[in-house]
Design a protein around this motif. Structure first.
Motif, PDB file in Angstrom:
ATOM      1  N   ALA A 135      -5.418   2.530  -1.655  1.00  0.00           N
ATOM      2  CA  ALA A 135      -6.078   3.760  -2.111  1.00  0.00           C
ATOM      3  C   ALA A 135      -5.521   4.199  -3.460  1.00  0.00           C
ATOM      4  O   ALA A 135      -6.259   4.671  -4.330  1.00  0.00           O
ATOM      5  N   GLY A 136      -4.211   4.033  -3.666  1.00  0.00           N
ATOM      6  CA  GLY A 136      -3.603   4.395  -4.943  1.00  0.00           C
ATOM      7  C   GLY A 136      -4.119   3.555  -6.088  1.00  0.00           C
ATOM      8  O   GLY A 136      -4.346   4.052  -7.195  1.00  0.00           O
ATOM      9  N   ARG A 137      -4.311   2.247  -5.830  1.00  0.00           N
ATOM     10  CA  ARG A 137      -4.835   1.369  -6.880  1.00  0.00           C
ATOM     11  C   ARG A 137      -6.263   1.751  -7.266  1.00  0.00           C
ATOM     12  O   ARG A 137      -6.614   1.788  -8.459  1.00  0.00           O
ATOM     13  N   ILE A 138      -7.091   2.029  -6.255  1.00  0.00           N
ATOM     14  CA  ILE A 138      -8.475   2.428  -6.550  1.00  0.00           C
ATOM     15  C   ILE A 138      -8.495   3.766  -7.290  1.00  0.00           C
ATOM     16  O   ILE A 138      -9.263   3.963  -8.237  1.00  0.00           O
ATOM     17  N   ALA A 139      -7.626   4.692  -6.881  1.00  0.00           N
ATOM     18  CA  ALA A 139      -7.548   5.982  -7.571  1.00  0.00           C
ATOM     19  C   ALA A 139      -7.149   5.796  -9.030  1.00  0.00           C
ATOM     20  O   ALA A 139      -7.665   6.485  -9.923  1.00  0.00           O
ATOM     21  N   GLY A 140      -6.236   4.846  -9.298  1.00  0.00           N
ATOM     22  CA  GLY A 140      -5.822   4.584 -10.674  1.00  0.00           C
ATOM     23  C   GLY A 140      -6.966   4.054 -11.519  1.00  0.00           C
ATOM     24  O   GLY A 140      -7.149   4.470 -12.678  1.00  0.00           O
ATOM     25  N   LEU A 141      -7.767   3.134 -10.944  1.00  0.00           N
ATOM     26  CA  LEU A 141      -8.915   2.605 -11.677  1.00  0.00           C
ATOM     27  C   LEU A 141      -9.946   3.703 -11.954  1.00  0.00           C
ATOM     28  O   LEU A 141     -10.479   3.810 -13.069  1.00  0.00           O
ATOM     29  N   VAL A 175       1.057   9.424  -6.468  1.00  0.00           N
ATOM     30  CA  VAL A 175       1.586   9.803  -5.154  1.00  0.00           C
ATOM     31  C   VAL A 175       1.347   8.710  -4.124  1.00  0.00           C
ATOM     32  O   VAL A 175       2.251   8.316  -3.366  1.00  0.00           O
ATOM     33  N   LEU A 176       0.129   8.165  -4.087  1.00  0.00           N
ATOM     34  CA  LEU A 176      -0.199   7.146  -3.084  1.00  0.00           C
ATOM     35  C   LEU A 176       0.573   5.856  -3.317  1.00  0.00           C
ATOM     36  O   LEU A 176       1.053   5.219  -2.362  1.00  0.00           O
ATOM     37  N   ILE A 177       0.712   5.453  -4.568  1.00  0.00           N
ATOM     38  CA  ILE A 177       1.459   4.226  -4.867  1.00  0.00           C
ATOM     39  C   ILE A 177       2.925   4.382  -4.481  1.00  0.00           C
ATOM     40  O   ILE A 177       3.530   3.494  -3.865  1.00  0.00           O
ATOM     41  N   VAL A 178       3.519   5.505  -4.832  1.00  0.00           N
ATOM     42  CA  VAL A 178       4.929   5.731  -4.492  1.00  0.00           C
ATOM     43  C   VAL A 178       5.128   5.725  -2.979  1.00  0.00           C
ATOM     44  O   VAL A 178       6.042   5.079  -2.444  1.00  0.00           O
ATOM     45  N   LEU A 179       4.256   6.447  -2.242  1.00  0.00           N
ATOM     46  CA  LEU A 179       4.380   6.483  -0.783  1.00  0.00           C
ATOM     47  C   LEU A 179       4.156   5.102  -0.172  1.00  0.00           C
ATOM     48  O   LEU A 179       4.874   4.690   0.754  1.00  0.00           O
ATOM     49  N   GLY A 180       3.146   4.381  -0.697  1.00  0.00           N
ATOM     50  CA  GLY A 180       2.878   3.049  -0.166  1.00  0.00           C
ATOM     51  C   GLY A 180       4.018   2.074  -0.420  1.00  0.00           C
ATOM     52  O   GLY A 180       4.447   1.347   0.486  1.00  0.00           O
ATOM     53  N   TYR A 181       4.527   2.060  -1.650  1.00  0.00           N
ATOM     54  CA  TYR A 181       5.627   1.154  -1.983  1.00  0.00           C
ATOM     55  C   TYR A 181       6.899   1.533  -1.222  1.00  0.00           C
ATOM     56  O   TYR A 181       7.654   0.663  -0.789  1.00  0.00           O
ATOM     57  N   HIS A 207      -0.414  -0.605 -19.136  1.00  0.00           N
ATOM     58  CA  HIS A 207       0.147  -0.604 -17.780  1.00  0.00           C
ATOM     59  C   HIS A 207      -0.806  -1.272 -16.791  1.00  0.00           C
ATOM     60  O   HIS A 207      -0.392  -2.086 -15.952  1.00  0.00           O
ATOM     61  N   GLN A 208      -2.108  -0.952 -16.892  1.00  0.00           N
ATOM     62  CA  GLN A 208      -3.062  -1.494 -15.931  1.00  0.00           C
ATOM     63  C   GLN A 208      -3.199  -3.009 -16.027  1.00  0.00           C
ATOM     64  O   GLN A 208      -3.195  -3.701 -15.016  1.00  0.00           O
ATOM     65  N   VAL A 209      -3.347  -3.528 -17.242  1.00  0.00           N
ATOM     66  CA  VAL A 209      -3.565  -4.971 -17.363  1.00  0.00           C
ATOM     67  C   VAL A 209      -2.297  -5.771 -17.108  1.00  0.00           C
ATOM     68  O   VAL A 209      -2.362  -6.964 -16.798  1.00  0.00           O
ATOM     69  N   GLN A 210      -1.128  -5.126 -17.221  1.00  0.00           N
ATOM     70  CA  GLN A 210       0.132  -5.828 -16.978  1.00  0.00           C
ATOM     71  C   GLN A 210       0.462  -5.937 -15.494  1.00  0.00           C
ATOM     72  O   GLN A 210       0.914  -6.984 -15.032  1.00  0.00           O
ATOM     73  N   VAL A 211       0.245  -4.838 -14.743  1.00  0.00           N
ATOM     74  CA  VAL A 211       0.692  -4.833 -13.344  1.00  0.00           C
ATOM     75  C   VAL A 211      -0.430  -4.560 -12.351  1.00  0.00           C
ATOM     76  O   VAL A 211      -0.183  -4.569 -11.144  1.00  0.00           O
ATOM     77  N   GLY A 212      -1.658  -4.280 -12.829  1.00  0.00           N
ATOM     78  CA  GLY A 212      -2.748  -3.961 -11.913  1.00  0.00           C
ATOM     79  C   GLY A 212      -3.159  -5.158 -11.073  1.00  0.00           C
ATOM     80  O   GLY A 212      -3.428  -6.245 -11.603  1.00  0.00           O
ATOM     81  N   ALA A 213      -3.231  -4.960  -9.763  1.00  0.00           N
ATOM     82  CA  ALA A 213      -3.596  -6.056  -8.857  1.00  0.00           C
ATOM     83  C   ALA A 213      -5.016  -6.560  -9.126  1.00  0.00           C
ATOM     84  O   ALA A 213      -5.335  -7.707  -8.835  1.00  0.00           O
ATOM     85  N   SER A 214      -5.870  -5.707  -9.679  1.00  0.00           N
ATOM     86  CA  SER A 214      -7.250  -6.108  -9.969  1.00  0.00           C
ATOM     87  C   SER A 214      -7.344  -7.048 -11.159  1.00  0.00           C
ATOM     88  O   SER A 214      -8.388  -7.690 -11.358  1.00  0.00           O
ATOM     89  N   PHE A 215      -6.276  -7.152 -11.964  1.00  0.00           N
ATOM     90  CA  PHE A 215      -6.347  -7.926 -13.205  1.00  0.00           C
ATOM     91  C   PHE A 215      -5.399  -9.122 -13.234  1.00  0.00           C
ATOM     92  O   PHE A 215      -5.658 -10.090 -13.945  1.00  0.00           O
ATOM     93  N   ILE A 216      -4.316  -9.070 -12.500  1.00  0.00           N
ATOM     94  CA  ILE A 216      -3.380 -10.202 -12.478  1.00  0.00           C
ATOM     95  C   ILE A 216      -4.051 -11.391 -11.790  1.00  0.00           C
ATOM     96  O   ILE A 216      -4.460 -11.303 -10.624  1.00  0.00           O
ATOM     97  N   GLY A 217      -4.205 -12.466 -12.518  1.00  0.00           N
ATOM     98  CA  GLY A 217      -4.857 -13.655 -11.973  1.00  0.00           C
ATOM     99  C   GLY A 217      -6.365 -13.567 -11.954  1.00  0.00           C
ATOM    100  O   GLY A 217      -7.021 -14.426 -11.348  1.00  0.00           O
ATOM    101  N   HIS A 218      -6.941 -12.563 -12.593  1.00  0.00           N
ATOM    102  CA  HIS A 218      -8.409 -12.392 -12.642  1.00  0.00           C
ATOM    103  C   HIS A 218      -8.843 -12.231 -14.097  1.00  0.00           C
ATOM    104  O   HIS A 218      -9.060 -11.114 -14.570  1.00  0.00           O
ATOM    105  N   PRO A 219      -8.967 -13.322 -14.836  1.00  0.00           N
ATOM    106  CA  PRO A 219      -9.268 -13.231 -16.277  1.00  0.00           C
ATOM    107  C   PRO A 219     -10.607 -12.569 -16.582  1.00  0.00           C
ATOM    108  O   PRO A 219     -10.726 -11.851 -17.579  1.00  0.00           O
TER     109      PRO A 219
END
Length: 458
Positions: free
Chosen positions: A65-71, A119-125, A194-206
């Motif tokens: 949910a935190g990742r989607i909120a960030g996008l 908040v969601l990313i911190v709680l999830g991690y 920050h998003q393109v470096q560590v975002g799960a939606s972009f790492i390994g998805h050119p």
């Protein structure tokens, strides 16, 4: 109090000149459809980065949910910036004041989504690592790539958001507000990195990275093109400079500007520019002032009231000062009319755009003008407006007196103009005045779409 109808002397009509391109509503529909498509793709990016295993636990759900909120936060901020980028086709159809209202409405959503993301990313991690929240925050900021810059970006964005609330804006100088918002571009650059470096939606998805990068590049191109390159090009081409400063009334001056082929500027009466006077200490500030006289060959004019900020310095502006222009902007123009009967209502220095709008109305238009002020000296350019109204064989009323004694009501308007419901009404003045006149016109039967006004407040 009943105003007196005046019949002043005649004057000549304006020669032909260039006008702005016509508004194209289909462009707005197309851009809105593309924005909706982009939103759908953004949500899909957030979903495709998850797996059944990653959302099988509560910490995993919080992280997803935190990742989607960030996008969604980043996408909302992109749209927010686009709304304030002064993109020509959008501005001509919608108007800058409405675009800025939408910008202010959408802006908080981007910030709330950003806060939810954090908040969601911190709680999830923290749940996945089985550590405390504060320890997880410290670990994220110091060990994850780009997180320090992202933290700075968040602080800058929230600072810009807080200073945008009406109560805060009223307590700030325009220059301070402008400087704070300038840092939002730096914040968005940090956020993208920050998003393109560590975002799960972009790492390994050119392909996803390419699409997201293309969005940001298009946004950057729009901002640079409409806010920087086009104004630079027009300023260099027309070489505008100050040639005369004329006192009009107490605290009000007209600044006469001279340039090269100003009649080729695509500007309509009633529009405004962002003006940047290139003197020491002033060159970095841009302020919105309406034209009080449309370009005529090599000259044009603005009329400004001293409000205690940059506007007060114009009375002492050195002759020959170069001027950087951005614009023109606004839909407060003759093109907004839907008929041949018009009522123009202005208060104080708000008569400025009415003066230039009068110059662009159809020669056969039935024109009525109502000017409001405490005294005649509070209405700058009154004689010029009276001349133009008389040339058109129109009607002019002047409502003078203190605010607590003089009010413009539906009954007043209907008595003066029995056909008020069939007229296009243009209103300019302080916000409270504009709102009250617009309400009176609606009560008198004027359709809302035929009542035109713009707000230039930052």
């Amino acid at each position: 109090m009943t105003a007196t109808l005046t019949r002043p002397a005649r004057m000549g009509a304006m020669p032909p000149r260039r006008r702005p391109p016509r508004a194209r509503p289909f462009v707005v529909d197309l851009l809105a459809a593309l924005a909706g498509l982009g939103l759908g793709i953004t949500i899909a990016l957030g979903i495709q980065a998850q797996t059944p295993a990653s959302v099988s636990t509560l910490p995993g759900l919080l992280t997803a949910a935190g990742r989607i909120a960030g996008l969604l936060s980043a996408y909302a901020m992109m749209i927010t910036v686009a709304l304030s980028a002064r993109i020509g086709p959008l501005e001509r159809v919608i108007g800058q004041d409405r675009l800025i209202r939408w910008h202010r409405t959408l802006g908080p959503w981007g910030l709330w989504l950003l806060l939810a993301h954090v908040v969601l990313i911190v709680l999830g991690y923290a749940g996945l690592a089985q550590t405390g929240v504060l320890a997880q925050v410290w670990s994220l900021v110091l060990t994850y790539p780009g997180l320090l810059g992202a933290s700075v970006a968040m602080l800058l964005l929230f600072m810009a958001g807080l200073t945008s609330y009406r109560r805060a804006r009223r307590r700030m100088r325009y220059e301070t507000w402008w400087a704070v918002h300038l840092y939002t571009y730096l914040a968005l650059l940090f956020a993208f990195q920050h998003q393109v470096q560590v975002g799960a939606s972009f790492i390994g998805h050119p392909l996803a990275t390419l699409w997201w990068t293309a969005l940001w590049v298009l946004l950057l191109a729009a901002v640079v093109g409409w806010r920087i390159l086009l104004p630079i090009g027009r300023s260099l081409r027309h070489r505008v400079r100050v040639v005369e400063v004329v006192p009009e009334s107490d605290g009000v001056v007209s600044v006469v500007l001279e340039g090269r082929r100003l009649d080729r500027l695509p500007v309509a009466g009633g529009q405004f520019f962002q003006w940047r006077f290139l003197t020491k200490g002033e060159w970095w500030q841009a302020h919105p002032f309406s034209l009080s006289h449309v370009p005529h060959e090599h000259r044009m004019r603005i009329t400004v009231k001293d409000l205690g900020d940059h506007s007060g310095d114009l009375a002492a502006m050195p002759m020959g000062t170069p001027v950087f222009i951005e614009g023109p902007y606004g839909r407060f123009t003759a093109d907004a009319t839907s008929g041949d009967r018009v009522l123009l209502v202005g208060a104080g220095v708000g008569v400025t755009p009415l003066r230039s709008l009068l110059q662009d109305l159809d020669e056969h238009a039935d024109v009525a003008v109502l000017l409001r002020g405490s005294t005649e000296s509070d209405i700058p350019l009154r004689d010029e407006i009276a001349d133009e109204v008389e040339r058109r064989d129109g009607a002019l009323w002047t409502a003078l007196g203190p605010r607590n004694r003089i009010s413009i009501t539906a009954q007043t308007l209907t008595r003066a103009l029995p056909d008020i419901a069939e007229r296009d009404v243009f209103v300019c003045g302080p916000d409270a005045f504009t709102e009250s006149v617009a309400a009176a016109c609606r009560e008198a039967g004027t359709p809302a779409q035929r009542i035109h006004f713009e707000s230039f407040a930052f």
